[in-house]
Every structure is written in structure tokens, then in C-alpha cells.
Scaffold this active site. Structure first.
Site, PDB file in Angstrom:
ATOM      1  CB  SER A   1      41.906  37.982  43.427  1.00  0.00           C
ATOM      2  OG  SER A   1      40.919  37.851  44.424  1.00  0.00           O
TER       3      SER A   1
ATOM      4  CG  ASN B   1      46.195  43.422  40.100  1.00  0.00           C
ATOM      5  OD1 ASN B   1      46.660  42.703  40.969  1.00  0.00           O
ATOM      6  ND2 ASN B   1      45.089  44.127  40.259  1.00  0.00           N
TER       7      ASN B   1
END
Ligand code: PMP
Length: 388
Positions: free
Chosen positions: A183, A47
């Protein structure tokens, strides 16, 4: 005990058969690469969207300039006892100033934030309406709360409108919960429309988790609500510091009274040792520099546009338009095999399988990052095109 071990073992075997068994891999992140079992692969599973965690020079600059009193590796107690190092206040003031809110509050993780905020606010007599695909931490937060809760169809404004119309009169307070960029799907909530809807009900609060947009989107990197111009309408805006911000922890930007309520009632805030001051100081350093990191955001947006367009031209439809691109597979075992194949070709992608995503929707999750060079992007596009 023997029976327990046997039962657990049987369950683990079932997971293996279904392709859903998880284990911890030994992997070392080295810049934008990942080293695993002697192989060096491009890390497309992290991420670290802006490439800040991979930027050792940035960390060296922080260490060089940080006041020694910030470089403390443990807080030794909770914020409410002796662990409230002044750097936490500095970080919260900096965040509140950026968001234009009265206050902000920092937590040890996004998981803590989402499991703590909802139970602190949503009581018996309240209702939580959450998007069907919100993160596990938000689901756990709803489960821990005393409120009724219901999940509306993913990004479906009609469904949300209907639920609000039929329930508004029956509840003291309603909290709408969504992520801004989802996500696991990379698609985006229609924040402007949700805000329009919410404005019709004075007793409705809006809670937006910007975990995957903080740092990445908006002119100052504050997320999708900043980009959409709706920041003042988000009552509880959660951002995480362990993703694009390359640190650890999370925060909520909100009204002062909401913050004071959390300090008094939010269990994962009260009953835990504070993050090390060193971590808060690094977060502060990043947060202060975020607005000027527009170059990295633009580079990521450019790569993102290019990858989507190139894949679409090849007849590969991408379900999102963001830097998170799900590559749908369906079956968990096949997703595992495809991930292994991509790794053999130098792309470190991981399968995302149930229970992280619904049964039968296993996928690879491609996370683009701003520090990819053109050649790597082209290689990736070529490889994915060859797999269609
Ligand atoms: N919210 C979302 C949408 C997430 O994806 C995650 C983590 N992947 C979290 C919250 C939890 O954040 P943290 O990793 O800081 O606990």
C-alpha cells in the site's frame, strides 16, 4: 481527568513538533478533482485507481437498473441475525465464481477482514510469518491472534525460506501473510516464488491481501495472483471493495470449510451490523462489470508505464513499477512542506508519515488513476522533473 487531558495534549504537541500530527481536512471529491479551501486540485491521493468512484454516470446507471428491494440504506442487524439480505449471497457467489473458489465471504471493511481472519485461524501452536511492510490491519490481526508471529524482511524470499526451514517442524500450522501490491511502497510481492515455497510444506497456508490490486491487475481485474496464474495456490485471498471497486467493504475468496469457520469464529464478522444492502448491491454491480473493464486497466497501466519511464529518463529512480509511486522524503516536516507545495501547483498529494511508515521514511504517495488525461499526466511529469 485534568492530568489525562494535559498528558494527551503534551503528546499531541510532540507529534506537531515531529511533523507527525494528523487532522481532518475539509475536502470534497469532484470527479478526479478535489476541492479544498476554494482550490481545485487533481486528486492523486485517492485509491479510486480506475476512476469508477468519479464516474457519476455509472452510479446513475446502477440506480436506474437496480431492483428497488436492493436500495435499502441499512441492514439493521448483523448477517447472523436478520441482516443477511440475499444480495450478500449474490455478491459472494459472483466473487467465488470469478475467483474459481468454492466460496467467498463479505466483510464491512478490509480492516475488519484483516483483524478478524488471522485470529480466527491462527491459534496457540501456530505461527504467522508476515512481510515486514504489511498493512496495520494485518499487524493488528496478528496481535489479536493466539499464535506466535514474526515478520520477514520485506519481499525477501531467502529470509522467508530460512524461517520456514527452521520453524516448519515446530508448529501445527504456519500462515504466510503478504500484500500483493504494498500500500505505501507500491512494490509487488514475488507471488510465484512464495507459492513455490509454500507448496513444499503441506501445513503452510498462504494469505494474500490484494487491496491495491483488486480491480486493477489481471485479465479480469482479480489482482496480481490472477495475473501471475497462481490463484489456486492462495488459500485466503482478501480484496477490498472501497478502493478500485469504488464501493465499501471487503471479501475473502476461499474454500467452503474455511468460510464456514469464519462465519462461526470471526469476531468482526459476527459482532457487527452488516453493510447496507444498497452498498452490497453496488459492489455486486461493479464486481459483475469488472472483467469487461480491461480498457480502464490498460489505460492505468499505460499511464503508469509512461510516468515511471519519463521520471527514470530524468534521473529520478522510482522504487515501484506500479500505479502507487512513493516519492521519498525522509523527514516528516519536509514531506508536509513538499505536499503543500504540490497542492499549490494543483496536485493533491498527501504526506505519509510514521507510524503509517517506519520512522525516517516519510514520503508522498502518488496514486495514479485511469481517468487522467494526457495533458494532466505531462503536467505532473514536468512538475516532478523540475523538483529533482
Ligand atoms: N489492506 C490494505 C493493504 C490496505 O491498504 C487497507 C486500507 N488502506 C486495508 C487493508 C483496509 O481496507 P479498508 O479501507 O476497506 O478497511
Amino acid at each position: 481527568m485534568d492530568k489525562l487531558i494535559n498528558d494527551l495534549q503534551a503528546n499531541l504537541e510532540e507529534l506537531k513538533i515531529a511533523g507527525n500530527y494528523r487532522s481532518l481536512a475539509h475536502a470534497v471529491q469532484e470527479g478526479r478533482y478535489l476541492l479544498k479551501q476554494g482550490e481545485c486540485m487533481l486528486n492523486l491521493s485517492s485509491n479510486d485507481y480506475l476512476g469508477l468512484a468519479a464516474d457519476h454516470a455509472l452510479y446513475a446507471e446502477f440506480l436506474h437498473n437496480a431492483p428497488p428491494e436492493h436500495l435499502i440504506p441499512s441492514s439493521s442487524s448483523s448477517r447472523l441475525l436478520t441482516g443477511n439480505h440475499p444480495v450478500f449471497d449474490e455478491l459472494e457467489v459472483a466473487l467465488a465464481r470469478l475467483y474459481g473458489t468454492q466460496s467467498a465471504l463479505v466483510f464491512n471493511s478490509g480492516y475488519d477482514a484483516n483483524t478478524g481472519i488471522l485470529p480466527a485461524f491462527a491459534q496457540r501452536g501456530d505461527l504467522i510469518l508476515a512481510d515486514k511492510l504489511v498493512h496495520a490491519s494485518l499487524i493488528d490481526g496478528m496481535r489479536l491472534s493466539q499464535a506466535h508471529w514474526f515478520r520477514f524482511k520485506h519481499n525477501n524470499l531467502t529470509h522467508l525460506t530460512r524461517l520456514l526451514q527452521s520453524n516448519a517442524a515446530n508448529y501445527r500450522r504456519i500462515i504466510i501473510v503478504t500484500e500483493s501490491i504494498f500500500s505505501m511502497d507500491g512494490d509487488e510481492a514475488p507471488l510465484r516464488d512464495i507459492v513455490q515455497l509454500k507448496r513444499q510444506y503441506p501445513h503452510v497456508l498462504l494469505y494474500v491481501d490484494e487491496a491495491h490490486a483488486f480491480g486493477v491487475r489481471g485479465p479480469k481485474g482479480l489482482g496480481c495472483a490472477e495475473e501471475a496464474g497462481v490463484l489456486p495456490d492462495i488459500d485466503l485471498l482478501v480484496g477490498t471493495l472501497g478502493k478500485a471497486a469504488a464501493s465499501a467493504g471487503a471479501f475473502v475468496a476461499c474454500n467452503q470449510t474455511l468460510r464456514n469457520h469464519l462465519v462461526n469464529h470471526m469476531r468482526p464478522f459476527i459482532f457487527t451490523t452488516a453493510l447496507p444492502p444498497l452498498v452490497a448491491a453496488w459492489s455486486l454491480y461493479i464486481v459483475r462489470h469488472l472483467p469487461e473493464m480491461q480498457g480502464r486497466r490498460q489505460r492505468l497501466a499505460e499511464i503508469t508505464r509512461h510516468v515511471h519511464d519519463a521520471l527514470n529518463r530524468q534521473g529520478i529512480q522510482t522504487a515501484s513499477r506500479s500505479h502507487i509511486i512513493p516519492l521519498p522524503v525522509g523527514d516528516s516536516t519536509q514531506a508536509l512542506q513538499l505536499a503543500e507545495e504540490m497542492q499549490r501547483h494543483g496536485f493533491y498529494l498527501l504526506p505519509v508519515r510514521p507510524p503509517t511508515v517506519p520512522e525516517g521514511t516519510a514520503r508522498l504517495r502518488l496514486s495514479l488513476r485511469a481517468d487522467l488525461v494526457d495533458e494532466e499526466v505531462e503536467k505532473l511529469i514536468k512538475y516532478l522533473s523540475s523538483k529533482k
